[in-house]
Design an enzyme around this catalytic site. Structure first.
Site, PDB file in Angstrom:
ATOM      1  N   THR A 202       0.763  -1.067   0.016  1.00  0.00           N
ATOM      2  CA  THR A 202       0.083  -0.048   0.070  1.00  0.00           C
ATOM      3  C   THR A 202       0.933   1.298   0.192  1.00  0.00           C
ATOM      4  O   THR A 202       2.000   1.378   0.693  1.00  0.00           O
ATOM      5  CB  THR A 202      -0.885  -0.130   1.213  1.00  0.00           C
ATOM      6  N   ARG A 203       0.382   2.440  -0.603  1.00  0.00           N
ATOM      7  CA  ARG A 203       0.936   3.629  -0.270  1.00  0.00           C
ATOM      8  C   ARG A 203      -0.080   4.525  -0.014  1.00  0.00           C
ATOM      9  O   ARG A 203       0.169   5.573   0.214  1.00  0.00           O
ATOM     10  CB  ARG A 203       1.118   4.072  -1.796  1.00  0.00           C
ATOM     11  N   HIS A 207      -7.782   1.670   5.327  1.00  0.00           N
ATOM     12  CA  HIS A 207      -9.312   1.764   5.584  1.00  0.00           C
ATOM     13  C   HIS A 207     -10.015   0.760   5.773  1.00  0.00           C
ATOM     14  O   HIS A 207      -9.383  -0.450   5.717  1.00  0.00           O
ATOM     15  CB  HIS A 207      -9.634   3.035   4.775  1.00  0.00           C
ATOM     16  N   HIS A 210      -9.511  -2.160   3.008  1.00  0.00           N
ATOM     17  CA  HIS A 210      -8.027  -2.576   2.972  1.00  0.00           C
ATOM     18  C   HIS A 210      -8.252  -3.898   4.059  1.00  0.00           C
ATOM     19  O   HIS A 210      -7.626  -4.800   4.214  1.00  0.00           O
ATOM     20  CB  HIS A 210      -6.910  -1.754   3.499  1.00  0.00           C
ATOM     21  N   ARG A 296      -8.443  -3.584  -6.165  1.00  0.00           N
ATOM     22  CA  ARG A 296      -8.939  -2.627  -7.111  1.00  0.00           C
ATOM     23  C   ARG A 296      -7.904  -1.728  -7.376  1.00  0.00           C
ATOM     24  O   ARG A 296      -7.234  -1.150  -6.723  1.00  0.00           O
ATOM     25  CB  ARG A 296     -10.139  -2.152  -6.605  1.00  0.00           C
ATOM     26  N   ASP A 297      -7.562  -1.564  -8.867  1.00  0.00           N
ATOM     27  CA  ASP A 297      -6.771  -0.576  -9.454  1.00  0.00           C
ATOM     28  C   ASP A 297      -5.409  -0.616  -8.826  1.00  0.00           C
ATOM     29  O   ASP A 297      -5.162   0.501  -8.353  1.00  0.00           O
ATOM     30  CB  ASP A 297      -7.364   0.623  -9.401  1.00  0.00           C
TER      31      ASP A 297
END
Length: 395
Positions: A202-203, A207, A210, A296-297
């Site tokens: 993660t960057r 939340h 996640h 996602r993405d």
């Protein structure tokens, strides 16, 4: 045979061997003695991150910056010249003027952006490359407004190639306790008895979505390896120290301590979407992970990539070829009908019954002094983000 040794043999690094390019004390002194006589190349922060990851084995099997055959094969085919999967070019770029001053077969002193002597390149090649071709193949666009493409266009015209050495592995200035390199993470997984480990990249601050997919993954493996990226990111991304505090809050209150380990990933973001998802998975394989979460993405930016392109790209490789199992998750949200976190696979809700916010929307709320709803973010995390945003505005 020790548990750690057995574990390392069952989960090999990419290419089979975990690389170590950190000099011995004797080598370091030898390089220091030559320091003033060596030609110098100054690296930007991203290239320095790459040097570190090569040296600690995070980029195994790479032992240095890519030679032309590997570079061209990676750009066009997502493979090294020998056929091993690899999706992102790892290069050291300089101007033609600098390249002309360097001799093949010589040692080159590598300085970081502050001018500090940090590494050595054994120069085997220097070659020109096609920036437009790299942009289109790796980033799927030639638009300079894409942050990864912008970096490519700003680079020097010549790639320097060859094996590298890192003079010393310095503790991270902000997160020394979380600096766990691949050799150590593998040892720690073995000590914990984890035979299956899922990595999470993660960057962004954590939340509820996640948290949901992390815990879903954790239901099926022995351990969760949280691996936030702390290298260079876009200027509007949440700073690494804020993200790390959010994770510390979550680990302290909402996760089982004996089944989660957090470490920093010193890499810089490329924002290459699908290609970077493969890259992130291979790096976590080198850290000892058997599985990798792809949501996602993944590693996306703007509207350059389809919502699940980063999952589809894994299907372009034969089963088992990457040596790490992708765990693909739909976009998670809070479902007001079932009053729980869910995805479209498990929720009967309509779009109006789903609470999910974009990172941009959350930042806008925080700037206005509003906290994201508890269905999106744990209250303690929301408060931490709001306090950080307030301090940022004051400064």
């Amino acid at each position: 045979m020790s548990a750690a040794k057995q574990y390392q043999e069952t989960i090999p690094a990419h290419g089979g061997t975990l690389i170590n390019r950190i000099v011995t004390a004797e080598q370091k002194q030898n390089f220091l003695d030559k320091a003033d006589s060596l030609p110098r190349v100054e690296m930007d922060d991203r290239t320095f991150s790459d040097l570190v990851l090569i040296a600690i084995g995070g980029f195994s099997p790479l032992t240095g910056f890519m030679e032309e055959a590997d570079y061209k094969s990676v750009v066009t085919d997502m493979r090294l010249a020998d056929g091993l999967p690899w999706s992102i070019p790892i290069t050291l770029n300089v101007s033609e003027e600098v390249a002309d001053s360097l001799e093949i077969g010589s040692l080159v002193r590598l300085d970081d952006s502050t001018g500090r002597f940090v590494g050595v390149l054994e120069l085997t090649q220097k070659y020109k490359y096609d920036k437009l071709k790299e942009a289109i193949h790796v980033y799927r666009t030639n638009e300079e407004k894409h942050p990864g493409v912008a970096v490519v266009y700003q680079q020097g015209e010549v790639n320097l190639a060859g094996p590298v050495w890192l003079l010393q592995r310095d503790p991270h200035p902000l997160f020394p306790r979380y600096q766990i390199d691949p050799a150590e993470s593998r040892e720690l997984f073995a000590e914990k008895g984890w035979k299956t480990v899922v990595g999470f990249q993660t960057r962004n601050p954590i939340h509820r979505a996640h948290e949901y997919i992390q815990k879903c993954a954790l239901e099926t493996v022995d351990g969760l390896f949280l691996h936030p990226l702390v290298g260079a990111t876009k200027s509007d991304d949440i700073p690494a120290d804020v993200r790390m505090r959010c994770y510390e809050i979550m680990l302290d209150r909402y996760f089982p301590r004996d089944r989660v380990m957090m470490a920093i990933n010193p890499a810089a973001m490329r924002y290459a979407g699908p290609r970077e998802a493969i890259f992130h998975a291979l790096v976590r394989k080198n850290y000892g992970c058997t599985h990798f979460i792809v949501g996602r993405d993944h590693a996306g930016v703007g509207d350059y990539y389809g919502t699940y392109d980063a999952q589809h790209i894994f299907d372009e490789f034969e089963p088992g070829e990457l040596g790490i199992v992708p765990m693909k998750f739909e976009h998670a949200f809070y479902c007001t009908r079932t009053q729980s976190m869910a995805t479209s696979k498990t929720s009967p809700s309509t779009p109006e019954e789903r609470i999910h916010l974009s990172g941009t929307k959350v930042r806008e709320m925080l700037r206005r002094g509003q906290l994201p709803p508890p269905e999106f973010s744990r209250p303690e995390v929301a408060t931490e983000l709001a306090n950080a945003m307030h301090k940022d505005k004051e400064s």
